[in-house]
Design a protein around this motif. Structure first.
Motif, PDB file in Angstrom:
ATOM      1  N   LYS A  35       0.847  -1.186   0.000  1.00 23.74           N
ATOM      2  CA  LYS A  35       0.000   0.000   0.000  1.00 23.74           C
ATOM      3  C   LYS A  35       0.886   1.241   0.000  1.00 23.74           C
ATOM      4  N   HIS A  36       0.420   2.294  -0.640  1.00 22.47           N
ATOM      5  CA  HIS A  36       1.217   3.503  -0.838  1.00 22.47           C
ATOM      6  C   HIS A  36       1.921   3.924   0.456  1.00 22.47           C
ATOM      7  N   ASN A  37       3.244   4.090   0.381  1.00 20.23           N
ATOM      8  CA  ASN A  37       4.020   4.447   1.566  1.00 20.23           C
ATOM      9  C   ASN A  37       5.280   5.194   1.143  1.00 20.23           C
ATOM     10  N   TRP A  38       5.823   5.990   2.061  1.00 20.23           N
ATOM     11  CA  TRP A  38       6.951   6.860   1.700  1.00 20.23           C
ATOM     12  C   TRP A  38       8.237   6.089   1.418  1.00 20.23           C
ATOM     13  N   ARG A  39       8.387   4.871   1.957  1.00 19.77           N
ATOM     14  CA  ARG A  39       9.625   4.122   1.753  1.00 19.77           C
ATOM     15  C   ARG A  39       9.798   3.691   0.305  1.00 19.77           C
ATOM     16  N   THR A  40       8.717   3.642  -0.443  1.00 21.77           N
ATOM     17  CA  THR A  40       8.811   3.367  -1.883  1.00 21.77           C
ATOM     18  C   THR A  40       9.719   4.386  -2.568  1.00 21.77           C
ATOM     19  N   TYR A  41       9.636   5.640  -2.126  1.00 25.60           N
ATOM     20  CA  TYR A  41      10.367   6.721  -2.782  1.00 25.60           C
ATOM     21  C   TYR A  41      11.853   6.735  -2.446  1.00 25.60           C
ATOM     22  N   CYS A  42      12.283   5.839  -1.566  1.00 20.73           N
ATOM     23  CA  CYS A  42      13.722   5.731  -1.300  1.00 20.73           C
ATOM     24  C   CYS A  42      14.474   5.332  -2.569  1.00 20.73           C
ATOM     25  N   LEU A  43      13.792   4.637  -3.474  1.00 19.67           N
ATOM     26  CA  LEU A  43      14.413   4.281  -4.750  1.00 19.67           C
ATOM     27  C   LEU A  43      14.797   5.531  -5.534  1.00 19.67           C
ATOM     28  N   ASP A  44      14.072   6.616  -5.342  1.00 22.08           N
ATOM     29  CA  ASP A  44      14.328   7.847  -6.080  1.00 22.08           C
ATOM     30  C   ASP A  44      15.564   8.596  -5.586  1.00 22.08           C
ATOM     31  N   LEU A  45      16.202   8.101  -4.526  1.00 22.65           N
ATOM     32  CA  LEU A  45      17.497   8.642  -4.119  1.00 22.65           C
ATOM     33  C   LEU A  45      18.592   8.202  -5.083  1.00 22.65           C
ATOM     34  N   THR A  46      18.290   7.198  -5.891  1.00 18.44           N
ATOM     35  CA  THR A  46      19.223   6.710  -6.906  1.00 18.44           C
ATOM     36  C   THR A  46      18.904   7.369  -8.249  1.00 18.44           C
ATOM     37  N   TRP A  47      19.615   6.967  -9.280  1.00 16.24           N
ATOM     38  CA  TRP A  47      19.329   7.458 -10.627  1.00 16.24           C
ATOM     39  C   TRP A  47      18.105   6.762 -11.226  1.00 16.24           C
ATOM     40  N   ALA A  48      17.510   5.836 -10.502  1.00 15.49           N
ATOM     41  CA  ALA A  48      16.310   5.140 -10.968  1.00 15.49           C
ATOM     42  C   ALA A  48      15.066   5.915 -10.551  1.00 15.49           C
ATOM     43  N   SER A  49      13.897   5.374 -10.880  1.00 16.21           N
ATOM     44  CA  SER A  49      12.627   6.044 -10.594  1.00 16.21           C
ATOM     45  C   SER A  49      11.620   5.029 -10.080  1.00 16.21           C
ATOM     46  N   SER A  50      11.028   5.307  -8.922  1.00 23.03           N
ATOM     47  CA  SER A  50      10.012   4.407  -8.381  1.00 23.03           C
ATOM     48  C   SER A  50       8.778   4.362  -9.280  1.00 23.03           C
ATOM     49  N   PHE A  51       8.462   5.473  -9.931  1.00 16.17           N
ATOM     50  CA  PHE A  51       7.314   5.532 -10.844  1.00 16.17           C
ATOM     51  C   PHE A  51       7.525   4.598 -12.029  1.00 16.17           C
ATOM     52  N   GLU A  52       8.696   4.687 -12.650  1.00 14.24           N
ATOM     53  CA  GLU A  52       9.001   3.814 -13.789  1.00 14.24           C
ATOM     54  C   GLU A  52       9.135   2.355 -13.347  1.00 14.24           C
ATOM     55  N   PHE A  53       9.688   2.156 -12.139  1.00 15.98           N
ATOM     56  CA  PHE A  53       9.875   0.805 -11.618  1.00 15.98           C
ATOM     57  C   PHE A  53       8.543   0.099 -11.425  1.00 15.98           C
ATOM     58  N   ARG A  54       7.557   0.833 -10.940  1.00 15.82           N
ATOM     59  CA  ARG A  54       6.259   0.201 -10.716  1.00 15.82           C
ATOM     60  C   ARG A  54       5.608  -0.219 -12.018  1.00 15.82           C
ATOM     61  N   ILE A  55       5.956   0.417 -13.112  1.00 18.34           N
ATOM     62  CA  ILE A  55       5.417   0.027 -14.413  1.00 18.34           C
ATOM     63  C   ILE A  55       6.165  -1.182 -14.964  1.00 18.34           C
ATOM     64  N   SER A  56       7.490  -1.069 -15.044  1.00 16.43           N
ATOM     65  CA  SER A  56       8.286  -2.145 -15.655  1.00 16.43           C
ATOM     66  C   SER A  56       8.332  -3.395 -14.785  1.00 16.43           C
ATOM     67  N   HIS A  57       8.323  -3.205 -13.477  1.00 17.82           N
ATOM     68  CA  HIS A  57       8.465  -4.354 -12.576  1.00 17.82           C
ATOM     69  C   HIS A  57       7.120  -4.924 -12.130  1.00 17.82           C
ATOM     70  N   VAL A  58       6.290  -4.094 -11.540  1.00 13.45           N
ATOM     71  CA  VAL A  58       5.029  -4.587 -10.976  1.00 13.45           C
ATOM     72  C   VAL A  58       4.051  -5.001 -12.072  1.00 13.45           C
TER      73      VAL A  58
END
Length: 318
Positions: free
Chosen positions: A60-83
């Protein structure tokens, strides 16, 4: 599961928060002291942050998801390509986590693979792992600048890390160097783990291989993944969090937090035994070697050939 729920425990939250804290401490110290080794260690911690964020990205939506955005990657793009892609269609032509890296990495058994595609990865993988996040970062920001992609607030988190390095560094060059070193190291360790964690070996189904006659969604998921037999991974929630552990159960129940998967393992194993299904675990080393063998494989396998490879690899794992 009704009693314990499916969300994260306080323990795994503390683990995730501690890794994030450790990353910032190491990055600040490495930049201040201009220490390459500390910057590399910060990059390793950032890779663990990114892998840990994978667990929270499924919840469920939570702030720890956005820890990925500390990298050069993107949590938004990750949820599309991965999930949406990888989890629905693992190891098939519809799996974005395969197609995005073609033709440099050809995991599917294709007869037209050339010599470089089959044997080159053992050398160039280590360069590729380091730059994949950077390539995604540059592509994303080019699209934002060209107004082909909306600027999302979380995209700015990685710039916060850069600003931190520039402020703490002795000069702009040392701050920028620290940021790049940390991000390249993160990308390397993330992909070193990700590409070799669970999905690629000749004994694992890849599109083109003979499929089950009566496909069941759950069994097809398990055909495309293998658990790791290493006791360190099997027995430590922290290690599972930072190396994509419990991957078979994760693919069957992706929205259950890693910290809760232990409650359904017994029922999972009993069900496999009841229906005479067996998916032997492989060691991390054999999965690493198996990934390279899969990249070299150019011929589709029958079910019996995959079972033969299963016996070979599982015997090596003992």
């Amino acid at each position: 599961m009704k009693e314990v729920g499916t969300g994260p425990t306080d323990e795994i939250k503390r683990m995730m928060d501690s890794i994030v804290f450790g990353f910032f401490c190491l990055s600040i110290l490495g930049t201040f002291l201009n220490s390459t080794w500390l910057q590399i260690l910060a990059g390793l911690f950032l890779a663990m942050v990114a892998i840990g964020a994978h667990n929270f990205a499924h919840l469920k939506h939570n702030w720890r998801t956005y820890c990925l955005d500390l990298t050069w990657a993107s949590s938004f793009e990750f949820r599309i390509s991965h999930v949406f892609s990888h989890h629905c269609f693992p190891n098939t032509i519809l799996d974005a986590e395969l197609s995005l890296f073609e033709p440099i990495l050809e995991f599917l058994p294709k007869a037209n693979k050339n010599w470089i595609q089959r044997h080159g990865p053992i050398v160039y993988n280590h360069v590729l792992y380091s730059i994949l996040f950077g390539m995604a970062f540059l592509t994303r920001w080019m699209r934002v600048i060209e107004r082909k992609q909306l600027l999302r607030p979380e995209f700015l988190l990685v710039w916060f890390h850069l600003a931190l390095c520039l402020v703490i560094g002795s000069d702009m060059t040392s701050g920028l160097t620290s940021w790049v070193t940390t991000q390249l190291t993160c990308s390397y360790f993330y992909h070193l783990c990700g590409f070799n964690a669970a999905h690629h070996a000749p004994s694992i189904f890849h599109d083109g291989d003979e499929a089950r006659k009566d496909p069941d969604f759950g069994l097809c998921q398990l055909d495309a993944v293998r658990e790791r037999s290493d006791s360190l991974i099997q027995n430590s929630l922290f290690v599972q969090l930072v190396v994509f552990g419990e991957h078979s159960l994760h693919h069957l129940f992706p929205t259950i937090c890693n910290s809760k998967l232990k409650y359904i393992r017994a029922a999972f194993e009993e069900t496999l035994e009841e229906f005479d299904e067996n998916f032997p675990a492989l060691s991390s080393w054999n999965l690493f070697k198996g990934s390279l063998e899969q990249l070299r494989r150019s011929r589709p396998f029958s079910i019996e050939e995959r079972k033969s490879e299963e016996v070979k690899f599982s015997s090596k794992s003992k």
